[in-house]
Scaffold this active site. Structure first.
Site, PDB file in Angstrom:
ATOM      1  N   ASP A 127     -16.492  37.950 -21.226  1.00 46.67           N
ATOM      2  CA  ASP A 127     -17.828  36.877 -21.224  1.00 46.67           C
ATOM      3  C   ASP A 127     -17.331  35.510 -20.656  1.00 46.67           C
ATOM      4  O   ASP A 127     -16.429  34.948 -20.984  1.00 46.67           O
ATOM      5  CB  ASP A 127     -18.017  36.601 -22.739  1.00 46.67           C
ATOM      6  CG  ASP A 127     -18.908  35.459 -23.319  1.00 46.67           C
ATOM      7  OD1 ASP A 127     -19.695  35.352 -22.224  1.00 46.67           O
ATOM      8  OD2 ASP A 127     -19.157  35.269 -24.383  1.00 46.67           O
ATOM      9  N   MET A 143     -23.024  28.202 -31.805  1.00 46.44           N
ATOM     10  CA  MET A 143     -22.064  27.211 -31.618  1.00 46.44           C
ATOM     11  C   MET A 143     -22.099  26.114 -32.788  1.00 46.44           C
ATOM     12  O   MET A 143     -23.265  25.847 -33.341  1.00 46.44           O
ATOM     13  CB  MET A 143     -22.048  26.560 -30.436  1.00 46.44           C
ATOM     14  CG  MET A 143     -21.964  27.406 -29.336  1.00 46.44           C
ATOM     15  SD  MET A 143     -21.924  26.473 -27.668  1.00 46.44           S
ATOM     16  CE  MET A 143     -22.046  27.849 -26.608  1.00 46.44           C
ATOM     17  N   HIS A 191     -22.181  36.115 -30.774  1.00 48.31           N
ATOM     18  CA  HIS A 191     -21.096  35.435 -30.545  1.00 48.31           C
ATOM     19  C   HIS A 191     -21.007  34.276 -31.199  1.00 48.31           C
ATOM     20  O   HIS A 191     -21.450  33.211 -30.864  1.00 48.31           O
ATOM     21  CB  HIS A 191     -20.959  35.216 -29.028  1.00 48.31           C
ATOM     22  CG  HIS A 191     -19.738  34.755 -28.663  1.00 48.31           C
ATOM     23  ND1 HIS A 191     -19.158  34.232 -27.511  1.00 48.31           N
ATOM     24  CD2 HIS A 191     -18.499  34.194 -29.258  1.00 48.31           C
ATOM     25  CE1 HIS A 191     -18.172  33.578 -27.062  1.00 48.31           C
ATOM     26  NE2 HIS A 191     -17.415  33.905 -28.435  1.00 48.31           N
ATOM     27  N   MET A 227     -19.193  30.888 -32.409  1.00 52.60           N
ATOM     28  CA  MET A 227     -18.352  29.815 -31.995  1.00 52.60           C
ATOM     29  C   MET A 227     -18.430  29.022 -32.919  1.00 52.60           C
ATOM     30  O   MET A 227     -18.706  27.800 -32.834  1.00 52.60           O
ATOM     31  CB  MET A 227     -18.623  29.548 -30.722  1.00 52.60           C
ATOM     32  CG  MET A 227     -17.960  30.652 -29.649  1.00 52.60           C
ATOM     33  SD  MET A 227     -18.880  30.270 -27.895  1.00 52.60           S
ATOM     34  CE  MET A 227     -20.383  30.926 -27.975  1.00 52.60           C
ATOM     35  N   ASP A 252     -25.040  33.077 -28.198  1.00 57.60           N
ATOM     36  CA  ASP A 252     -24.021  32.185 -28.508  1.00 57.60           C
ATOM     37  C   ASP A 252     -24.477  31.141 -29.533  1.00 57.60           C
ATOM     38  O   ASP A 252     -25.067  30.259 -29.414  1.00 57.60           O
ATOM     39  CB  ASP A 252     -23.680  31.767 -27.283  1.00 57.60           C
ATOM     40  CG  ASP A 252     -23.184  32.544 -26.343  1.00 57.60           C
ATOM     41  OD1 ASP A 252     -21.986  33.192 -26.409  1.00 57.60           O
ATOM     42  OD2 ASP A 252     -23.761  32.527 -24.917  1.00 57.60           O
ATOM     43  N   SER A 282     -26.920  36.568 -21.347  1.00 53.59           N
ATOM     44  CA  SER A 282     -26.650  35.508 -22.413  1.00 53.59           C
ATOM     45  C   SER A 282     -27.750  34.530 -22.507  1.00 53.59           C
ATOM     46  O   SER A 282     -27.982  33.756 -21.705  1.00 53.59           O
ATOM     47  CB  SER A 282     -25.077  34.654 -22.293  1.00 53.59           C
ATOM     48  OG  SER A 282     -25.106  33.747 -23.036  1.00 53.59           O
ATOM     49  N   HIS A 318     -27.134  38.883 -25.600  1.00 52.00           N
ATOM     50  CA  HIS A 318     -25.804  38.040 -26.115  1.00 52.00           C
ATOM     51  C   HIS A 318     -26.296  36.709 -26.558  1.00 52.00           C
ATOM     52  O   HIS A 318     -27.003  35.844 -25.930  1.00 52.00           O
ATOM     53  CB  HIS A 318     -24.676  37.907 -24.934  1.00 52.00           C
ATOM     54  CG  HIS A 318     -23.606  37.411 -25.208  1.00 52.00           C
ATOM     55  ND1 HIS A 318     -22.340  37.981 -26.071  1.00 52.00           N
ATOM     56  CD2 HIS A 318     -23.252  35.874 -25.203  1.00 52.00           C
ATOM     57  CE1 HIS A 318     -21.571  37.226 -26.175  1.00 52.00           C
ATOM     58  NE2 HIS A 318     -21.774  35.833 -25.583  1.00 52.00           N
ATOM     59  N   MET A 342     -12.711  36.555 -23.415  1.00 56.04           N
ATOM     60  CA  MET A 342     -13.396  35.275 -22.719  1.00 56.04           C
ATOM     61  C   MET A 342     -12.814  35.005 -21.394  1.00 56.04           C
ATOM     62  O   MET A 342     -11.554  35.112 -21.062  1.00 56.04           O
ATOM     63  CB  MET A 342     -13.099  34.082 -23.571  1.00 56.04           C
ATOM     64  CG  MET A 342     -13.953  33.854 -25.133  1.00 56.04           C
ATOM     65  SD  MET A 342     -15.709  34.171 -24.902  1.00 56.04           S
ATOM     66  CE  MET A 342     -16.321  32.743 -23.646  1.00 56.04           C
TER      67      MET A 342
HETATM   68  C1  DX5 Z   1     -19.760  30.517 -23.366  1.00 57.59           C
HETATM   69  C2  DX5 Z   1     -20.600  31.523 -23.655  1.00 57.59           C
HETATM   70  C3  DX5 Z   1     -20.985  32.654 -22.725  1.00 57.59           C
HETATM   71  C4  DX5 Z   1     -21.832  32.019 -21.572  1.00 57.59           C
HETATM   72  C5  DX5 Z   1     -21.765  32.785 -20.613  1.00 57.59           C
HETATM   73  O1  DX5 Z   1     -19.013  29.915 -24.547  1.00 57.59           O
HETATM   74  O2  DX5 Z   1     -19.694  32.368 -24.776  1.00 57.59           O
HETATM   75  O3  DX5 Z   1     -21.524  33.695 -23.401  1.00 57.59           O
HETATM   76  O4  DX5 Z   1     -23.131  31.925 -22.145  1.00 57.59           O
HETATM   77  O5  DX5 Z   1     -22.529  32.347 -19.537  1.00 57.59           O
HETATM   78  P1  DX5 Z   1     -22.103  32.279 -17.920  1.00 57.59           P
HETATM   79  O6  DX5 Z   1     -22.529  33.789 -17.382  1.00 57.59           O
HETATM   80  O7  DX5 Z   1     -23.238  31.482 -17.255  1.00 57.59           O
HETATM   81  O8  DX5 Z   1     -20.868  31.877 -17.775  1.00 57.59           O
HETATM   82 ZN    ZN Z   2     -20.658  34.302 -25.493  1.00 52.89          ZN
END
Ligand code: DX5
Ligand code: ZN
Length: 220
Positions: free
Chosen positions: A176, A38, A67, A69, A36, A10, A34, A138
């Protein structure tokens, strides 16, 4: 246990001042990247957006697993496709009936995933699993990297695995949040086929070696 487990570092945990180098270093060891995205509304944090993804696309052939969010995940599908993502996962909490959204994602030529927050039951996505390439469980509250995996979500991973196996679906199951070499084996035993790992990979001195460590943990 699935024969092949994919590792998806990620980017949220990367050093943003040298993203290019960090991504190039994963070539040949990571399976997916991955990403993320947001909006500071669906989750209480803002990460990076479409221009960043677009600038990273030419650097690597890695599969871009995005991903999303955000409260309105349908708003930027064409832009995400143009930026070069390969698959978009949206939260079932944001789109309780994702039927129309899935069709729009397919129109962009992208893979489609549905994400469940830790407290959302599997039933919420059950009617839509045949539309999904990916189901994401999650294992932390979304919004931040570096949290500890919530073990109570593992029965839901098992439930998802049984559901897709009984129906013969090819759906990948991703976990995740908080995945480390210490818990990766349990996560895969529960049925995950894709492990997201942010801190465990980018927090390590040698990210490719950290990926190998995850693979070893899964095989052991
Ligand atoms: C949280 C993200 C994850 C996060 C995972 O909102 O969706 O993808 O980056 O990171 P670690 O592996 O550090 O928990
Ligand atoms: Zn994620």
């Amino acid at each position: 246990m699935p024969a092949e487990v994919k590792i998806a570092p990620s980017l949220l945990a990367a050093d943003f001042s040298r993203l290019g180098d960090q991504i190039r270093a994963l070539e040949g060891s990571a399976d997916w990247l991955h990403l993320d995205v947001m909006d500071g509304h669906f989750v209480p944090n803002i990460s990076f957006g479409i221009p960043v993804i677009e600038s990273l696309r030419p650097l690597t052939g890695l599969f871009f697993d995005c991903h999303v969010m955000t409260t309105n995940p349908g708003d930027y599908l064409a832009e995400l496709a143009k930026a070069g993502v390969n698959l978009v996962s949206v939260h079932i909490e944001a789109v309780p009936d994702p039927t129309a959204l899935e069709e729009r994602v397919r129109e962009q030529g992208l893979g489609f995933g549905l994400v469940l927050n830790p407290r959302t039951p599997f039933d919420a996505v059950a009617p839509f699993t045949e539309r999904c390439d990916l189901l994401v469980v999650m294992s932390v509250e979304p919004g931040f990297g570096g949290q500890t995996l919530i073990p109570e979500v593992l029965p839901k991973v098992r439930q998802a695995r049984e559901w897709v196996e009984v129906r013969g679906l090819p759906t990948d199951i991703q976990v995740d949040g908080g995945v480390t070499p210490a818990n990766a084996r349990h996560v895969v035993e529960a049925g995950a086929t894709v492990l997201v790992a942010g801190s465990a990979v980018f927090g390590a001195d040698d990210p490719p070696q950290a990926i190998e460590e995850l693979r070893r943990a899964v095989r052991s």
